[in-house]
Motif scaffolding. Structure first.
Motif, PDB file in Angstrom:
ATOM      1  N   MET A  79      24.069  14.921  -0.810  1.00 28.32           N
ATOM      2  CA  MET A  79      24.492  13.661  -0.182  1.00 28.32           C
ATOM      3  C   MET A  79      25.503  13.864   0.940  1.00 28.32           C
ATOM      4  SD  MET A  79      26.716  11.987  -3.184  1.00 28.32           S
ATOM      5  CE  MET A  79      27.987  12.901  -4.021  1.00 28.32           C
ATOM      6  N   ASN A  80      26.073  15.059   1.032  1.00 30.29           N
ATOM      7  CA  ASN A  80      26.932  15.352   2.185  1.00 30.29           C
ATOM      8  C   ASN A  80      26.119  16.009   3.301  1.00 30.29           C
ATOM      9  OD1 ASN A  80      26.447  17.811   1.075  1.00 30.29           O
ATOM     10  ND2 ASN A  80      28.580  18.477   0.986  1.00 30.29           N
ATOM     11  N   ASN A  81      24.789  15.919   3.163  1.00 32.96           N
ATOM     12  CA  ASN A  81      23.846  16.489   4.134  1.00 32.96           C
ATOM     13  C   ASN A  81      23.892  18.011   4.199  1.00 32.96           C
ATOM     14  OD1 ASN A  81      22.286  14.418   4.919  1.00 32.96           O
ATOM     15  ND2 ASN A  81      23.056  14.270   7.008  1.00 32.96           N
ATOM     16  N   MET A 172      24.141   5.036   3.640  1.00 33.72           N
ATOM     17  CA  MET A 172      25.240   5.333   4.551  1.00 33.72           C
ATOM     18  C   MET A 172      25.964   4.068   5.005  1.00 33.72           C
ATOM     19  SD  MET A 172      24.950   7.950   7.728  1.00 33.72           S
ATOM     20  CE  MET A 172      25.061   6.806   9.082  1.00 33.72           C
ATOM     21  N   LEU A 178      32.779   3.869   2.230  1.00 37.12           N
ATOM     22  CA  LEU A 178      32.879   2.975   3.384  1.00 37.12           C
ATOM     23  C   LEU A 178      33.674   1.721   3.008  1.00 37.12           C
ATOM     24  CD1 LEU A 178      31.967   2.803   6.321  1.00 37.12           C
ATOM     25  CD2 LEU A 178      29.934   1.581   5.558  1.00 37.12           C
TER      26      LEU A 178
ATOM     27  N   MET B  63      17.836   6.111   5.777  1.00 32.64           N
ATOM     28  CA  MET B  63      19.272   6.370   5.762  1.00 32.64           C
ATOM     29  C   MET B  63      20.055   5.254   5.052  1.00 32.64           C
ATOM     30  SD  MET B  63      21.272   7.419   9.189  1.00 32.64           S
ATOM     31  CE  MET B  63      20.925   9.126   9.536  1.00 32.64           C
ATOM     32  N   HIS B 131      23.854  11.804  13.298  1.00 35.06           N
ATOM     33  CA  HIS B 131      23.219  13.051  12.861  1.00 35.06           C
ATOM     34  C   HIS B 131      22.647  12.853  11.467  1.00 35.06           C
ATOM     35  CE1 HIS B 131      23.483  17.008  10.724  1.00 35.06           C
ATOM     36  NE2 HIS B 131      22.693  17.304  11.725  1.00 35.06           N
ATOM     37  N   GLY B 132      21.451  13.297  11.253  1.00 33.98           N
ATOM     38  CA  GLY B 132      20.827  13.137   9.941  1.00 33.98           C
ATOM     39  C   GLY B 132      20.138  14.402   9.475  1.00 33.98           C
ATOM     40  N   ARG B 133      19.720  14.376   8.231  1.00 38.94           N
ATOM     41  CA  ARG B 133      18.930  15.476   7.665  1.00 38.94           C
ATOM     42  C   ARG B 133      17.636  14.886   7.129  1.00 38.94           C
ATOM     43  NH1 ARG B 133      19.337  20.710   8.174  1.00 38.94           N
ATOM     44  NH2 ARG B 133      18.088  20.757   6.294  1.00 38.94           N
ATOM     45  N   SER B 153      18.457  11.111   5.651  1.00 40.05           N
ATOM     46  CA  SER B 153      19.776  10.670   5.184  1.00 40.05           C
ATOM     47  C   SER B 153      20.883  11.066   6.143  1.00 40.05           C
ATOM     48  CB  SER B 153      20.071  11.277   3.811  1.00 40.05           C
ATOM     49  OG  SER B 153      20.220  12.677   3.920  1.00 40.05           O
ATOM     50  N   GLY B 154      22.008  10.378   5.978  1.00 39.94           N
ATOM     51  CA  GLY B 154      23.212  10.711   6.731  1.00 39.94           C
ATOM     52  C   GLY B 154      24.227  11.334   5.791  1.00 39.94           C
ATOM     53  N   ASN B 155      25.261  11.918   6.374  1.00 37.78           N
ATOM     54  CA  ASN B 155      26.328  12.529   5.571  1.00 37.78           C
ATOM     55  C   ASN B 155      27.227  11.421   5.023  1.00 37.78           C
ATOM     56  OD1 ASN B 155      28.542  13.874   4.567  1.00 37.78           O
ATOM     57  ND2 ASN B 155      28.720  15.278   6.290  1.00 37.78           N
ATOM     58  N   LEU B 156      27.305  11.325   3.717  1.00 39.22           N
ATOM     59  CA  LEU B 156      28.114  10.272   3.083  1.00 39.22           C
ATOM     60  C   LEU B 156      29.587  10.379   3.470  1.00 39.22           C
ATOM     61  CD1 LEU B 156      28.399   7.999   0.902  1.00 39.22           C
ATOM     62  CD2 LEU B 156      28.728   9.832  -0.757  1.00 39.22           C
ATOM     63  N   PHE B 157      30.063  11.624   3.636  1.00 37.06           N
ATOM     64  CA  PHE B 157      31.494  11.845   3.812  1.00 37.06           C
ATOM     65  C   PHE B 157      31.938  11.965   5.271  1.00 37.06           C
ATOM     66  CE2 PHE B 157      30.141  13.647  -0.233  1.00 37.06           C
ATOM     67  CZ  PHE B 157      30.938  12.920  -1.090  1.00 37.06           C
ATOM     68  N   ASN B 159      30.492  10.422   8.883  1.00 33.62           N
ATOM     69  CA  ASN B 159      29.467   9.741   9.682  1.00 33.62           C
ATOM     70  C   ASN B 159      30.143   8.754  10.645  1.00 33.62           C
ATOM     71  OD1 ASN B 159      29.666   7.044   8.330  1.00 33.62           O
ATOM     72  ND2 ASN B 159      29.057   8.275   6.545  1.00 33.62           N
ATOM     73  N   PRO B 160      29.413   8.248  11.633  1.00 32.54           N
ATOM     74  CA  PRO B 160      30.016   7.375  12.656  1.00 32.54           C
ATOM     75  C   PRO B 160      30.646   6.103  12.073  1.00 32.54           C
ATOM     76  CG  PRO B 160      27.830   8.078  13.340  1.00 32.54           C
ATOM     77  CD  PRO B 160      27.999   8.525  11.928  1.00 32.54           C
ATOM     78  N   LEU B 161      30.111   5.618  10.945  1.00 35.42           N
ATOM     79  CA  LEU B 161      30.658   4.396  10.354  1.00 35.42           C
ATOM     80  C   LEU B 161      32.049   4.642   9.775  1.00 35.42           C
ATOM     81  CD1 LEU B 161      27.451   3.101   8.617  1.00 35.42           C
ATOM     82  CD2 LEU B 161      28.519   2.169  10.647  1.00 35.42           C
ATOM     83  N   LEU B 162      32.195   5.777   9.083  1.00 39.90           N
ATOM     84  CA  LEU B 162      33.520   6.123   8.552  1.00 39.90           C
ATOM     85  C   LEU B 162      34.495   6.378   9.696  1.00 39.90           C
ATOM     86  CD1 LEU B 162      32.880   8.502   5.500  1.00 39.90           C
ATOM     87  CD2 LEU B 162      33.914   6.242   5.457  1.00 39.90           C
TER      88      LEU B 162
END
Lengths: 210, 196
Positions: A79-81, A172, A178, B63, B131-133, B153-157, B159-162
């Motif tokens: 989940m952290n890619n 996300m 978030l 995502m 950026h995604g995987r 998916s995006g990186n939970l920890f 990402n642009p939103l955080l």
């Protein structure tokens, strides 16, 4: 009630045949859980057993037990890619996250709930998707509950199913991190406002005295 | 001794089976255009063409954690996204970079993974680069490769939103300090005398 028009015997026979065909077609409709052949049921049970063994191994921190259910060439995206390739790569990832002085995660429990029966391609490949509920205790003591999504690609080699690829992610756009970050905006704003008021008040008072 | 003719030599060469590596390389080369067609269809917002590259039972996880099953499900997902954010997006582009060679299982199953770089431009000029995987499961049916599953998916920890939330926190803090300072300072402002 209007009586039905009288039909010729041949037409009646044709209608009966058609009804029989419809009945047969209904019986042969795409298989849903209860309509599976014993072989199909056995296959899906094997996949469910694999999922259960994997979850049990992960929840008991038995990484080697989890790796025994994977293909040596496994692809894993977390989940952290972060991406791990092969059993060694996956093992390193979990050890980095959960073991040693710099471990981020202290403890973890996870459940996997499939969306539906796995889609079988040929007789040696299956695709399953589902949701997940994970609880993490982080090294700093913070508790984190995450609703995740997963996709698993399973392959059968030498009569045994193994996990060839797994991708795990969290929404996300809506997740506890978030939400915490959004709360932080309000908290920082309120805290800074109060601090500004106090500093402004004190400076104004000093100016008056001077 | 008379040497065999070139034609016989060619036949002998053809009769020698390809090594597993050579056969795998041939399969991988055959798979590369599939990725290109998918990217082209995505960038052209041509969902119907995209759907020809997936199996009827395809599973797609996005995502935002939503999952779509089957071609109709994927079509409905993209329709929903167009309805919700499509009208505000003026520019969209995605690039997919595979990690390395596709991993093959038997002759009819393959797993590919890689990075994705998506670029969004919104009305008003805001730009979002995410950026995604991705993981793709590919199957060969009737001698044709198709996508059986994709997870994006995006990186939970990170990402642009955080990042945006953190920036907003700094901004909110700065503005709140300034406002608090002005209000607090005025509180003790000396009253002007009536004679002045």
């Amino acid at each position: 009630m209007t009586p039905l028009p009288k039909m010729k015997p041949g037409v009646v026979a044709s209608l009966r045949s058609a009804a029989f065909v419809v009945l047969l077609a209904t019986a042969a409709a795409p298989a849903i859980a209860d309509d599976l052949t014993p072989e199909q049921q056995a296959l899906h049970q094997q996949l469910r057993d694999l999922k259960d063994r994997l979850a049990a191994a992960l929840n008991s921190g038995n990484i080697d037990g989890a790796l025994a259910e994977t293909d040596p060439n496994i692809s894993f995206t977390a989940m952290n890619n972060e991406f791990a390739h092969g059993r060694d790569g996956v093992k390193q990832y979990f050890e980095k996250m959960m073991k040693g002085d710099n471990a981020i995660v202290k403890a973890m429990t996870v459940t996997f709930e499939p969306d539906q029966l796995a889609t079988i391609y040929g007789d040696d490949n299956a695709v399953a998707t589902g949701s997940s509920k994970a609880h993490f205790t982080l090294s700093g003591g913070m508790e984190l509950d995450l609703d995740g999504r997963w996709t698993a690609d399973l392959v059968k080699q030498d009569g045994k199913w193994a996990l060839a690829a797994a991708h795990y992610s969290v929404n996300m756009f809506d997740n506890p991190l978030l939400q915490k970050a959004k709360s932080l905006v309000w908290m920082v704003g309120a805290g800074a406002g109060v601090a500004g008021l106090i500093i402004g008040f004190l400076l104004g008072r000093m100016r008056r005295r001077a | 001794m008379r040497l065999p003719s070139r034609g016989v030599l060619a036949l002998l060469l053809l009769a020698v089976p390809m090594s597993p590596t050579a056969a795998d390389d041939a399969v991988r080369q055959g798979l590369a255009p599939l990725k290109d067609r998918v990217v082209t269809a995505l960038n052209a917002d041509d969902i119907e063409t995209l759907l020809t590259e997936v199996t009827p039972e395809v599973a797609f996880t996005a995502m935002n954690g939503r999952v779509a099953h089957g071609r109709d499900g994927v079509r409905a997902y993209f329709d929903t996204m167009r309805g919700s954010i499509g009208s505000s997006v003026t520019e969209y582009h995605i690039a997919l970079t595979p990690d390395g060679p596709v991993r093959l299982y038997g002759g009819d199953n393959a797993v590919a993974t890689g990075d994705a770089q998506a670029h969004y431009k919104f009305k008003g000029g805001m730009v979002l680069d995410a950026h995604g995987r991705w993981t793709a499961d590919l199957v060969r049916q009737n001698d044709r490769w198709q996508i059986a599953a994709v997870h994006y998916s995006g990186n939970l920890f990170d990402n642009p939103l955080l990042d945006a939330a953190r920036t907003a926190a700094w901004l909110a803090g700065g503005i709140a300090v300034a406002v608090g300072f002005i209000i607090g300072g005025r509180w003790w402002r000396p009253a002007r005398s009536a004679s002045t």
